[in-house]
Scaffold this motif. Sequence first.
Motif, PDB file in Angstrom:
ATOM      1  N   ARG A   1      15.351  -0.180  17.345  1.00  0.00           N
ATOM      2  CA  ARG A   1      14.590   1.070  17.237  1.00  0.00           C
ATOM      3  C   ARG A   1      13.127   0.746  17.501  1.00  0.00           C
ATOM      4  N   GLY A   2      12.534   1.481  18.443  1.00  0.00           N
ATOM      5  CA  GLY A   2      11.145   1.230  18.798  1.00  0.00           C
ATOM      6  C   GLY A   2      10.255   2.416  18.477  1.00  0.00           C
ATOM      7  N   TYR A   3       9.065   2.136  17.967  1.00  0.00           N
ATOM      8  CA  TYR A   3       8.111   3.179  17.586  1.00  0.00           C
ATOM      9  C   TYR A   3       6.775   2.923  18.286  1.00  0.00           C
ATOM     10  N   LEU A   4       6.141   3.995  18.742  1.00  0.00           N
ATOM     11  CA  LEU A   4       4.805   3.898  19.321  1.00  0.00           C
ATOM     12  C   LEU A   4       3.846   4.685  18.456  1.00  0.00           C
ATOM     13  N   PHE A   5       2.827   4.001  17.926  1.00  0.00           N
ATOM     14  CA  PHE A   5       1.755   4.642  17.180  1.00  0.00           C
ATOM     15  C   PHE A   5       0.537   4.680  18.090  1.00  0.00           C
ATOM     16  N   TYR A   6       0.047   5.857  18.400  1.00  0.00           N
ATOM     17  CA  TYR A   6      -1.108   5.937  19.296  1.00  0.00           C
ATOM     18  C   TYR A   6      -2.166   6.875  18.723  1.00  0.00           C
ATOM     19  N   GLY A   7      -3.394   6.591  19.059  1.00  0.00           N
ATOM     20  CA  GLY A   7      -4.512   7.388  18.557  1.00  0.00           C
ATOM     21  C   GLY A   7      -5.777   6.561  18.595  1.00  0.00           C
ATOM     22  N   GLN A   8      -6.894   7.194  18.346  1.00  0.00           N
ATOM     23  CA  GLN A   8      -8.186   6.515  18.407  1.00  0.00           C
ATOM     24  C   GLN A   8      -8.307   5.483  17.286  1.00  0.00           C
ATOM     25  N   PRO A   9      -9.234   4.524  17.437  1.00  0.00           N
ATOM     26  CA  PRO A   9      -9.415   3.507  16.381  1.00  0.00           C
ATOM     27  C   PRO A   9      -9.742   4.159  15.043  1.00  0.00           C
ATOM     28  N   GLY A  10      -9.217   3.557  13.973  1.00  0.00           N
ATOM     29  CA  GLY A  10      -9.521   4.039  12.630  1.00  0.00           C
ATOM     30  C   GLY A  10      -8.684   5.204  12.162  1.00  0.00           C
ATOM     31  N   THR A  11      -7.602   5.524  12.883  1.00  0.00           N
ATOM     32  CA  THR A  11      -6.784   6.677  12.493  1.00  0.00           C
ATOM     33  C   THR A  11      -5.582   6.301  11.630  1.00  0.00           C
ATOM     34  N   GLY A  12      -5.379   4.993  11.381  1.00  0.00           N
ATOM     35  CA  GLY A  12      -4.346   4.598  10.415  1.00  0.00           C
ATOM     36  C   GLY A  12      -3.097   3.984  10.997  1.00  0.00           C
ATOM     37  N   LYS A  13      -3.123   3.570  12.247  1.00  0.00           N
ATOM     38  CA  LYS A  13      -1.910   3.026  12.876  1.00  0.00           C
ATOM     39  C   LYS A  13      -1.460   1.736  12.199  1.00  0.00           C
ATOM     40  N   THR A  14      -2.372   0.795  12.052  1.00  0.00           N
ATOM     41  CA  THR A  14      -2.021  -0.471  11.399  1.00  0.00           C
ATOM     42  C   THR A  14      -1.758  -0.259   9.909  1.00  0.00           C
ATOM     43  N   SER A  15      -2.539   0.615   9.281  1.00  0.00           N
ATOM     44  CA  SER A  15      -2.367   0.885   7.845  1.00  0.00           C
ATOM     45  C   SER A  15      -0.971   1.413   7.540  1.00  0.00           C
ATOM     46  N   LEU A  16      -0.480   2.342   8.373  1.00  0.00           N
ATOM     47  CA  LEU A  16       0.858   2.874   8.128  1.00  0.00           C
ATOM     48  C   LEU A  16       1.917   1.808   8.388  1.00  0.00           C
TER      49      LEU A  16
ATOM     50  N   ARG B   1       0.847  -1.193   0.000  1.00  0.00           N
ATOM     51  CA  ARG B   1       0.000   0.000   0.000  1.00  0.00           C
ATOM     52  C   ARG B   1       0.881   1.241   0.000  1.00  0.00           C
ATOM     53  N   PRO B   2       0.716   2.135  -0.964  1.00  0.00           N
ATOM     54  CA  PRO B   2       1.558   3.335  -1.008  1.00  0.00           C
ATOM     55  C   PRO B   2       1.399   4.177   0.254  1.00  0.00           C
ATOM     56  N   LEU B   3       2.473   4.801   0.678  1.00  0.00           N
ATOM     57  CA  LEU B   3       2.422   5.658   1.861  1.00  0.00           C
ATOM     58  C   LEU B   3       1.444   6.809   1.678  1.00  0.00           C
ATOM     59  N   SER B   4       1.258   7.227   0.436  1.00  0.00           N
ATOM     60  CA  SER B   4       0.373   8.367   0.161  1.00  0.00           C
ATOM     61  C   SER B   4      -1.078   8.078   0.505  1.00  0.00           C
ATOM     62  N   THR B   5      -1.438   6.809   0.631  1.00  0.00           N
ATOM     63  CA  THR B   5      -2.835   6.461   0.909  1.00  0.00           C
ATOM     64  C   THR B   5      -3.165   6.519   2.399  1.00  0.00           C
ATOM     65  N   VAL B   6      -2.174   6.750   3.248  1.00  0.00           N
ATOM     66  CA  VAL B   6      -2.411   6.831   4.688  1.00  0.00           C
ATOM     67  C   VAL B   6      -2.612   8.289   5.073  1.00  0.00           C
ATOM     68  N   ALA B   7      -3.761   8.583   5.686  1.00  0.00           N
ATOM     69  CA  ALA B   7      -4.117   9.962   6.014  1.00  0.00           C
ATOM     70  C   ALA B   7      -3.425  10.412   7.294  1.00  0.00           C
ATOM     71  N   LEU B   8      -2.151  10.728   7.179  1.00  0.00           N
ATOM     72  CA  LEU B   8      -1.379  11.273   8.290  1.00  0.00           C
ATOM     73  C   LEU B   8      -0.665  12.515   7.788  1.00  0.00           C
ATOM     74  N   ASP B   9      -0.536  13.511   8.666  1.00  0.00           N
ATOM     75  CA  ASP B   9       0.129  14.756   8.291  1.00  0.00           C
ATOM     76  C   ASP B   9       1.419  14.483   7.515  1.00  0.00           C
ATOM     77  N   GLY B  10       1.585  15.185   6.392  1.00  0.00           N
ATOM     78  CA  GLY B  10       2.696  14.911   5.489  1.00  0.00           C
ATOM     79  C   GLY B  10       4.057  15.023   6.127  1.00  0.00           C
ATOM     80  N   ASP B  11       4.288  16.074   6.926  1.00  0.00           N
ATOM     81  CA  ASP B  11       5.591  16.253   7.566  1.00  0.00           C
ATOM     82  C   ASP B  11       5.854  15.157   8.595  1.00  0.00           C
ATOM     83  N   THR B  12       4.821  14.813   9.361  1.00  0.00           N
ATOM     84  CA  THR B  12       4.973  13.753  10.365  1.00  0.00           C
ATOM     85  C   THR B  12       5.332  12.440   9.699  1.00  0.00           C
TER      86      THR B  12
END
Length: 403
Positions: free
Chosen positions: A187-202, A147-158
């Motif tokens: 290297r460890g990353y934490l993705f947090y946010g409400q359900p449906g915000t794109g954590k698994t998708s990214l 899945r292209p990164l462009s399809t994930v609705a997250l702020d572009g700079d972030t």
Amino acid sequence: MTATAYTVHIRKSDEAYDMLLGWIFATGVDKSARSVIARVGVRGLVGDDASAAVSPKNKKRITLSPWDGAMLFWFQGRPIYFKTHLRQMGLQQEEEVTIVSPGRSVAPLRTFLEECRQLHLRQTEHRVAIFGNHGSAWAKEASRVARPLSTVALDGDTKKKLVADMARFIDPATQRWYAQRGIPYRRGYLFYGQPGTGKTSLSLSVAGHFDLDIYRIQVSGITDDSLKQLFDKLPGRCVVLLEDVDVIAKNRAVPSSSLDSMHGVDAPAGTTMSGLLNIIDGVSSQEGRILIMTTNYAERLDAALVRPGRIDVRTEFPLADRNAAESLFNLVYQKPGDPAEEASNEKDKLYQLAGLFASRIPERQISPAEVMSFLLQHQDSPQIAVNRVKEWLQSRAVKQLEK
């Protein structure tokens, strides 16, 4: 077969099984088998998991695979004997394949398996293999188009900074830098946010972007020992996704063998915090993988889990703002590959509709997944999507009040 021969054993749980079976089906040598097993879908066939979406005729396709008998085929002028059987693995049985080559050298089998691997890599190019945990073992669950990164609705700079950080980490020069200084290479990353915000998708998108497989673990219900075995079986380069790690907060460091269980009180089941911490950065922890943890409730996480050195980058996945809504609208309705001159008027109109649609979406109140779901209901008509968005928002508000 001569008295001297080499035998290679391949278990079904290993990806080499997929490579071997994929080569057998691609070359048609399976047609010489006289004993077969009927299955709905075969893991070794790339894209078989998505075949039903391509054509209804392929839904639940039955495939005949060699089974419980020897099969002979030729590779580069040499005979190879193929056989499948069940092997006892503790309390369970697992399918195992053996391939045998007569002669005094293992080289022919090495060459054969390398060809199987190369074919598999060509077949899976631009696809992401997804593995899930079944007890203390990994099993391939799907193979999806990256899945292209462009399809994930997250702020572009972030998103840009996050991907750049991962790219730097997996660079071989970075690995050498860590090794020269004796610093643990992780290297460890934490993705947090409400359900449906794109954590698994990214997570899936970055795996495809870096041509890595992804290994997903649901930590609820997994013991410390099973989790350790899963980490021990990980390949050297991959994305490890620990989903919903907040559930461990209820089970900090009390194993099931505690005194409470001895007195008839059920101890919490699943991974303990101390067990997870030892696996992440203990003496026996594995290095070199991208570790992503996700949670809907960052405030519930134990401070020991998210301290620097265990979590290096924290990324919040917010609810949709105007930019996210506009990006999702364009993703659904813009037609990729259209000649710019012929489609300029159409594109201008769509951009205007995208802006109008986004202006009607309340800021940071709706998840990107909800916005996408609404748009897909009207994927053939962007104008209808714009016309009905207010009605949808009103209906959504009523449903929330009824809860």
